[in-house]
Design a protein around this motif. Sequence first.
Motif, PDB file in Angstrom:
ATOM      1  N   LEU A 137      42.292 -53.904  -0.161  1.00  0.00           N
ATOM      2  CA  LEU A 137      42.695 -54.417   1.141  1.00  0.00           C
ATOM      3  C   LEU A 137      41.614 -55.319   1.725  1.00  0.00           C
ATOM      4  N   ALA A 138      40.366 -54.880   1.657  1.00  0.00           N
ATOM      5  CA  ALA A 138      39.266 -55.687   2.181  1.00  0.00           C
ATOM      6  C   ALA A 138      39.185 -57.034   1.464  1.00  0.00           C
ATOM      7  N   GLU A 139      39.470 -57.033   0.178  1.00  0.00           N
ATOM      8  CA  GLU A 139      39.420 -58.284  -0.576  1.00  0.00           C
ATOM      9  C   GLU A 139      40.482 -59.267  -0.085  1.00  0.00           C
ATOM     10  N   VAL A 140      41.671 -58.763   0.214  1.00  0.00           N
ATOM     11  CA  VAL A 140      42.741 -59.628   0.703  1.00  0.00           C
ATOM     12  C   VAL A 140      42.429 -60.125   2.114  1.00  0.00           C
ATOM     13  N   ILE A 141      41.893 -59.251   2.946  1.00  0.00           N
ATOM     14  CA  ILE A 141      41.523 -59.659   4.314  1.00  0.00           C
ATOM     15  C   ILE A 141      40.465 -60.752   4.277  1.00  0.00           C
ATOM     16  N   ALA A 142      39.528 -60.631   3.356  1.00  0.00           N
ATOM     17  CA  ALA A 142      38.511 -61.669   3.105  1.00  0.00           C
ATOM     18  C   ALA A 142      37.710 -62.011   4.360  1.00  0.00           C
ATOM     19  N   GLY A 143      37.380 -60.989   5.131  1.00  0.00           N
ATOM     20  CA  GLY A 143      36.514 -61.202   6.279  1.00  0.00           C
ATOM     21  C   GLY A 143      37.184 -61.770   7.512  1.00  0.00           C
ATOM     22  N   ARG A 144      38.494 -62.015   7.457  1.00  0.00           N
ATOM     23  CA  ARG A 144      39.185 -62.579   8.618  1.00  0.00           C
ATOM     24  C   ARG A 144      39.358 -61.528   9.719  1.00  0.00           C
ATOM     25  N   PRO A 145      39.432 -61.948  10.973  1.00  0.00           N
ATOM     26  CA  PRO A 145      39.764 -60.995  12.043  1.00  0.00           C
ATOM     27  C   PRO A 145      41.118 -60.357  11.775  1.00  0.00           C
ATOM     28  N   VAL A 146      41.296 -59.130  12.253  1.00  0.00           N
ATOM     29  CA  VAL A 146      42.486 -58.350  11.912  1.00  0.00           C
ATOM     30  C   VAL A 146      43.215 -57.864  13.164  1.00  0.00           C
ATOM     31  N   SER A 147      44.520 -58.088  13.162  1.00  0.00           N
ATOM     32  CA  SER A 147      45.437 -57.395  14.064  1.00  0.00           C
ATOM     33  C   SER A 147      46.116 -56.312  13.239  1.00  0.00           C
ATOM     34  N   PHE A 148      45.889 -55.056  13.601  1.00  0.00           N
ATOM     35  CA  PHE A 148      46.282 -53.908  12.784  1.00  0.00           C
ATOM     36  C   PHE A 148      47.535 -53.265  13.349  1.00  0.00           C
ATOM     37  N   HIS A 149      48.560 -53.127  12.504  1.00  0.00           N
ATOM     38  CA  HIS A 149      49.824 -52.497  12.903  1.00  0.00           C
ATOM     39  C   HIS A 149      50.094 -51.317  11.980  1.00  0.00           C
ATOM     40  N   LEU A 150      50.301 -50.156  12.572  1.00  0.00           N
ATOM     41  CA  LEU A 150      50.635 -48.954  11.813  1.00  0.00           C
ATOM     42  C   LEU A 150      52.016 -48.465  12.192  1.00  0.00           C
ATOM     43  N   ASP A 151      52.921 -48.439  11.209  1.00  0.00           N
ATOM     44  CA  ASP A 151      54.180 -47.710  11.321  1.00  0.00           C
ATOM     45  C   ASP A 151      53.946 -46.372  10.636  1.00  0.00           C
ATOM     46  N   CYS A 152      54.135 -45.292  11.361  1.00  0.00           N
ATOM     47  CA  CYS A 152      53.792 -43.978  10.823  1.00  0.00           C
ATOM     48  C   CYS A 152      54.587 -43.594   9.588  1.00  0.00           C
ATOM     49  N   ASP A 153      55.688 -44.313   9.287  1.00  0.00           N
ATOM     50  CA  ASP A 153      56.414 -43.945   8.072  1.00  0.00           C
ATOM     51  C   ASP A 153      55.730 -44.442   6.799  1.00  0.00           C
ATOM     52  N   VAL A 154      54.613 -45.155   6.932  1.00  0.00           N
ATOM     53  CA  VAL A 154      53.805 -45.468   5.753  1.00  0.00           C
ATOM     54  C   VAL A 154      53.128 -44.207   5.213  1.00  0.00           C
ATOM     55  N   LEU A 155      53.047 -43.183   6.063  1.00  0.00           N
ATOM     56  CA  LEU A 155      52.432 -41.922   5.669  1.00  0.00           C
ATOM     57  C   LEU A 155      53.392 -41.086   4.827  1.00  0.00           C
ATOM     58  N   GLU A 156      52.821 -40.168   4.076  1.00  0.00           N
ATOM     59  CA  GLU A 156      53.639 -39.212   3.328  1.00  0.00           C
ATOM     60  C   GLU A 156      54.540 -38.440   4.298  1.00  0.00           C
ATOM     61  N   PRO A 157      55.822 -38.313   3.997  1.00  0.00           N
ATOM     62  CA  PRO A 157      56.715 -37.589   4.901  1.00  0.00           C
ATOM     63  C   PRO A 157      56.174 -36.206   5.254  1.00  0.00           C
ATOM     64  N   GLY A 158      56.239 -35.891   6.548  1.00  0.00           N
ATOM     65  CA  GLY A 158      55.787 -34.596   7.030  1.00  0.00           C
ATOM     66  C   GLY A 158      54.421 -34.626   7.671  1.00  0.00           C
ATOM     67  N   VAL A 159      53.627 -35.672   7.375  1.00  0.00           N
ATOM     68  CA  VAL A 159      52.310 -35.749   8.026  1.00  0.00           C
ATOM     69  C   VAL A 159      52.509 -35.805   9.538  1.00  0.00           C
ATOM     70  N   VAL A 160      53.404 -36.694   9.976  1.00  0.00           N
ATOM     71  CA  VAL A 160      53.911 -36.667  11.351  1.00  0.00           C
ATOM     72  C   VAL A 160      55.418 -36.884  11.254  1.00  0.00           C
ATOM     73  N   GLN A 161      56.126 -36.690  12.352  1.00  0.00           N
ATOM     74  CA  GLN A 161      57.563 -36.902  12.362  1.00  0.00           C
ATOM     75  C   GLN A 161      57.868 -38.394  12.516  1.00  0.00           C
ATOM     76  N   THR A 162      58.787 -38.893  11.694  1.00  0.00           N
ATOM     77  CA  THR A 162      59.190 -40.288  11.745  1.00  0.00           C
ATOM     78  C   THR A 162      60.696 -40.396  11.542  1.00  0.00           C
ATOM     79  N   ASP A 163      61.247 -41.545  11.895  1.00  0.00           N
ATOM     80  CA  ASP A 163      62.673 -41.796  11.722  1.00  0.00           C
ATOM     81  C   ASP A 163      63.024 -41.860  10.244  1.00  0.00           C
ATOM     82  N   TYR A 164      62.238 -42.594   9.481  1.00  0.00           N
ATOM     83  CA  TYR A 164      62.457 -42.729   8.042  1.00  0.00           C
ATOM     84  C   TYR A 164      61.497 -41.831   7.283  1.00  0.00           C
ATOM     85  N   GLN A 165      61.956 -41.299   6.152  1.00  0.00           N
ATOM     86  CA  GLN A 165      61.148 -40.463   5.268  1.00  0.00           C
ATOM     87  C   GLN A 165      61.128 -41.143   3.895  1.00  0.00           C
TER      88      GLN A 165
END
Length: 265
Positions: A186-214
């Motif tokens: 990931l750091a290689e792709v970012i290549a030192g650029r400033p970052v706007s970070f977006h987290l959708d919790c369904d990227v996590l393994e199901p059950g870590v938190v509750q989400t609409d999609y599993q």
Amino acid sequence: MTSIGLTTYVGPAGDHNDRAMQAVRLVGEAVARRSNVEPTVIGRPVPSDPQSWEIELERARGPLEDLAARIEAVMSAGQLPVSAITRCAVALATQPVIARHRPDAVVVWLDAHADINVPDDTETGFLGGLALSGPLGWWDSGLGAGFAQGQAVLVGSRDLDPNEAEHVRAGRIELVELGPGLGDRLAEVIAGRPVSFHLDCDVLEPGVVQTDYQVPAGLSLDGLRECAEAVARSEIVGVEVAEFEGEGQATADELIDALAPMFSS
């Protein structure tokens, strides 16, 4: 460290259910405890009534415009916008403002889905499926755009529609898949650029938190921290957490703890 402008968005944004409009406050409160900053709350919960993307966007337009004005005020004050948001579609309002202030930034989009459908090819008509393509200028939401091709990176997206998979294959957007060496890749792709970070919790393994999609085979909290550490090697210009419907194996505080490297960079 840059001071935080903390916002909690509780309004509509193409919701399948009402849970995120209630649970998002837990995320905002967890960030508030960590940063010792009180959140500004935008919008008000309304009963979900799933409709096509056009209807959902118009229903949400007023509060989304209010949120965009809030992010504008935060960034104009030199603060870091940190937002607890209900759904990914809320990024239609937040990301264009960040792009206007920081056109040199890259959006790092952690999500089980790519959210790069456009109105002409969406198979579901779901507003959330258009959430990233709007800020990329692939369609006109009326809320702005600003990030060009090459300024968005998908992380952990593993449930892609055929047209979205074609965008990845064609190189219109980069995908960093989960697996060994995730942080360094990931750091290689970012290549030192400033970052706007977006987290959708369904990227996590199901059950870590509750989400609409599993969606199976997701990130652990350790994997999420690895991503946060990679992002923290660059300047952070925005952070938002979406699609949290309730605590599961992890609490809201534990979720935010995994993102701690970004708040101390």
